[in-house]
Design a protein around this motif. Structure first.
Motif, short mmCIF file in Angstrom:
data_model
loop_
_atom_site.label_atom_id
_atom_site.label_comp_id
_atom_site.label_asym_id
_atom_site.label_seq_id
_atom_site.Cartn_x
_atom_site.Cartn_y
_atom_site.Cartn_z
N PHE A 1 7.59 9.80 -10.14
CA PHE A 1 6.95 9.01 -11.09
C PHE A 1 6.42 7.73 -11.18
CE2 PHE A 1 10.10 11.72 -12.66
CZ PHE A 1 9.60 12.19 -13.65
N ILE A 2 5.13 7.69 -11.11
CA ILE A 2 3.97 6.44 -10.46
C ILE A 2 4.58 4.98 -11.22
CG2 ILE A 2 2.29 4.90 -10.28
CD1 ILE A 2 0.83 8.36 -9.67
N ASN A 3 4.82 4.15 -11.02
CA ASN A 3 5.15 2.68 -11.62
C ASN A 3 3.27 2.84 -12.40
OD1 ASN A 3 4.26 0.27 -12.12
ND2 ASN A 3 6.88 -0.38 -11.49
N HIS A 4 3.21 3.04 -13.67
CA HIS A 4 1.60 2.38 -14.25
C HIS A 4 1.30 1.45 -13.92
CE1 HIS A 4 2.83 6.74 -15.00
NE2 HIS A 4 1.06 6.82 -14.86
N ASP A 5 2.22 0.74 -14.06
CA ASP A 5 1.44 -0.76 -14.22
C ASP A 5 0.81 -0.84 -12.85
OD1 ASP A 5 2.13 -0.85 -16.89
OD2 ASP A 5 3.82 -2.34 -16.40
N ARG B 1 10.11 5.73 -9.82
CA ARG B 1 10.87 6.47 -9.41
C ARG B 1 11.02 8.05 -8.95
NH1 ARG B 1 10.88 6.91 -14.91
NH2 ARG B 1 11.00 9.26 -15.90
N VAL B 2 11.57 8.15 -8.46
CA VAL B 2 11.98 9.86 -8.22
C VAL B 2 13.12 10.81 -8.28
CG1 VAL B 2 12.84 9.40 -5.79
CG2 VAL B 2 11.50 11.19 -5.86
N GLU B 3 12.86 11.59 -8.79
CA GLU B 3 13.82 12.71 -9.35
C GLU B 3 14.39 13.55 -8.99
OE1 GLU B 3 13.19 12.40 -13.46
OE2 GLU B 3 14.28 9.91 -13.70
N THR C 1 0.30 -9.62 -18.08
CA THR C 1 1.00 -8.97 -18.97
C THR C 1 1.02 -8.07 -20.65
OG1 THR C 1 -0.25 -9.56 -19.95
CG2 THR C 1 1.38 -11.11 -20.22
N TRP C 2 -0.40 -7.11 -18.95
CA TRP C 2 -0.75 -5.86 -19.40
C TRP C 2 0.44 -5.05 -19.05
CZ3 TRP C 2 -4.82 -2.41 -16.92
CH2 TRP C 2 -5.34 -1.60 -17.40
N SER C 3 0.77 -4.59 -19.79
CA SER C 3 1.30 -2.87 -19.84
C SER C 3 1.22 -1.30 -20.19
CB SER C 3 2.91 -3.17 -20.35
OG SER C 3 4.02 -2.18 -20.35
#
Length: 573
Positions: free
Chosen positions: A87-91, A76-78, A485-487
């Motif tokens: 904000f990075i999508n870490h997965d 997302r961006v805010e 499945t790794w989050s």
């Protein structure tokens, strides 16, 4: 990977700005926020647009966010006040990052710039002491960093074979009956230092001996003579020991450049004559360079009254040589060389070897290392040699290893102790910016609870875990892949983000010519790995492959970062 996400964020911002009714052609600024709650990347573009749109930055930021077409790598961006936060999508990010980390991780593309980097350049009148070693550590670490950043670096040691100190050593051997082989030290550069100290003592008792030293200098500088072999013997004897010390400290030079060549080839005569002909050199009792028009009140003496040259004159010749053979000169000097460095630079400008006020020469000045009990002097014989420093560091490391790992054999203990001891010295020096003074303290430098040993221990932990996975479960590290499945949890996110920063840190640190950010990064990465190691189950977890892969990539990154500091990464401790 941070290069990639910065590029994607910049492109998204550029497309958003293009939708405004204004002409914006500035560089879009992005930075890493200090607080992760403010995002993984932040832009101040609203400040840049404020004048063009005639609005307050905090009103522009939400409008920019509305127009952004968000790349997949971001969650997302805010807009937070005037800032645009990504904000990075870490997965997604973690999977792409771990695929990109190879054995050469951090190596940047080649830069079309040749650098000659001079460091250490201690007088060949005795062993290196801890007053020299900061020069060596800064210089060698910078060589490693610049090479990693893609630069072509030639590292040189400038050998002062025509200095007064060396003439005293030769005079002592020729006229005062002193012999190197008779000195009690076991290492050859220490023998040279002991002989030099004795000559100093003899001159103190009989100052008329100075006349003999002066005559020795004149004869050697005057051209080929039977003294040449004596000077070469003295210099090479000292350099033999110095090179041995540097090798043990993991310090490498590409070339040892003797200053005598610039006298013998006539370069020194030519430059002094040219400075005289164009009116900057003045001949009175001595020949000196008048730099008063540059607001330098102190004259630079070019020749003594007896016609012999000085170190400063030969240093000008050396810098002409360097200037003709590279795009950039970098010198590592103690802070007491500031005036001399400026005088040499001005001489090169007067001779039109470099452009006035150019950045062809960069000088990194460092403050000195002292002992708690006071300063050091080779002449007075009050110093701790680097050999003694290394021996003591390894001795203390050996005691600590034996107390922690009594199961290890002597050969293994000796190997690990050498890696820990030498690493402790290099890290202790590299961790502070050159401008800060260091008082060398054994307990701080060799602490196993903090500093370099704790960083090396993190690497050894990773190696132990990976070895266990290979031996007990037959896992091939080359076949590891990330489970769908790794989050990532918070410990994993922190570790991934730190690994991702390494290439950009290499680039940024190389640009500012400083290695202490790398030292801090090693500490941060090791701490993040230790938190992950203690908090997460790796072998036997539902995402075993992903976590093992994260361990392997952490190990590679930590090893490569330590290597920039010349510090070994042990596989066991």
């Amino acid at each position: 990977m941070y290069f990639k996400i910065k590029t994607e964020a910049e492109e998204a911002l550029r497309k958003a700005v293009d939708q405004f009714d204004c002409e914006f052609d500035e560089e879009i600024k992005l930075e890493f926020p200090p607080n992760p709650e403010l995002g993984d990347l932040a832009s101040t573009i609203s400040f840049q647009l404020a004048k063009l749109l005639r609005k307050a930055p905090n009103l522009i930021a939400p409008e920019v966010v509305e127009k952004i077409e968000l790349p997949e790598i971001f969650e997302r961006v805010e807009a937070t006040g005037p800032y645009v936060n990504f904000f990075i999508n870490h997965d997604i990010f973690a999977k792409q990052l771990l695929d990109s980390v190879d054995e050469d991780y951090g190596q940047l593309a080649a830069v079309d710039e040749k650098i000659i980097l001079e460091h250490t350049s201690a007088n060949p009148n005795g062993p290196l002491h801890i007053g020299h070693i900061r020069n060596s550590v800064i210089g060698d670490s910078l060589r490693r960093l610049l090479t990693k950043a893609g630069y072509n670096v030639d590292t040189q040691y400038y050998v002062n074979d025509m200095g007064r100190q060396l003439a005293m050593i030769v005079y002592g051997m020729e006229e005062l009956g002193l012999k190197l082989e008779d000195q009690p030290a076991s290492k050859i550069d220490h023998k040279v230092g002991e002989l030099y100290f004795k000559v100093n003592q003899m001159i103190k008792e009989d100052e008329s001996l100075n006349d003999g030293v002066d005559a020795t200098i004149r004869k050697y500088e005057g051209g080929p003579s039977e003294l040449d072999e004596k000077f070469e013997y003295a210099v090479n004897s000292c350099l033999e020991g110095v090179k041995e010390t540097l090798k043990r400290m993991n310090v490498k030079h590409d070339a040892f450049v003797w200053e005598g060549q610039f006298v013998r080839t006539g370069i020194v005569d030519n430059l002094t004559q040219e400075l005289y002909d164009i009116g900057y050199a003045r001949q009175e009792e001595v020949l000196y360079l008048d730099l008063s028009e540059f607001d330098i009140p102190k004259e630079l003496v070019l020749r003594r009254a007896d016609g012999t040259s000085l170190y400063s004159t030969r240093d000008i010749a050396y810098h002409i040589y360097k200037s003709k053979n590279c795009d950039k000169i970098i010198d590592i000097f103690g802070s007491d060389h500031k005036l001399a460095a400026r005088q040499v630079e001005l001489a090169l400008e007067i001779l039109e070897e470099i452009e006035p006020n150019s950045d062809k020469i960069e000088v990194i000045f460092y403050e000195f290392i002292t002992l708690p009990e006071g300063s050091m002097s080779t002449r007075r014989g009050v110093f701790i040699s680097v050999d003694e420093l290394m021996d003591e560091a390894v001795r203390r490391a050996t005691e600590e290893i034996i107390s922690r790992r009594p199961d290890l054999d002597k050969e293994t203990i000796d190997k690990i102790a050498e890696e820990i001891g030498i690493g402790a010295i290099r890290y202790y020096i590299a961790r502070l910016s050159p401008e800060k003074h260091i008082t060398f303290k054994w307990d701080e430098a060799l602490s196993f609870e903090r500093g370099c040993a704790s960083i090396q221990y993190a690497h050894a932990r990773a190696c132990k875990l990976l070895k266990k996975a290979q031996e007990e479960k037959g896992i091939d590290l080359a076949d590891l892949t990330v489970e769908d499945t790794w989050s990532l949890d918070e410990n994993e996110k922190e570790l991934v983000k730190l690994i991702a920063k390494f290439p950009s840190l290499v680039e940024d640190s190389a640009k500012i010519r400083r290695v202490h950010p790398i030292a801090q990064y090693c500490q941060d990465l090791a701490s993040a790995f230790n938190r992950f190691y203690k908090a997460e189950q790796v072998i036997g977890s539902d995402v075993e492959n992903a976590r093992l892969l994260l361990v392997e990539k952490s190990r590679i990154t930590l090893r490569n970062a330590l290597d920039l500091l010349g510090v070994s990464a042990p596989d066991m401790m």
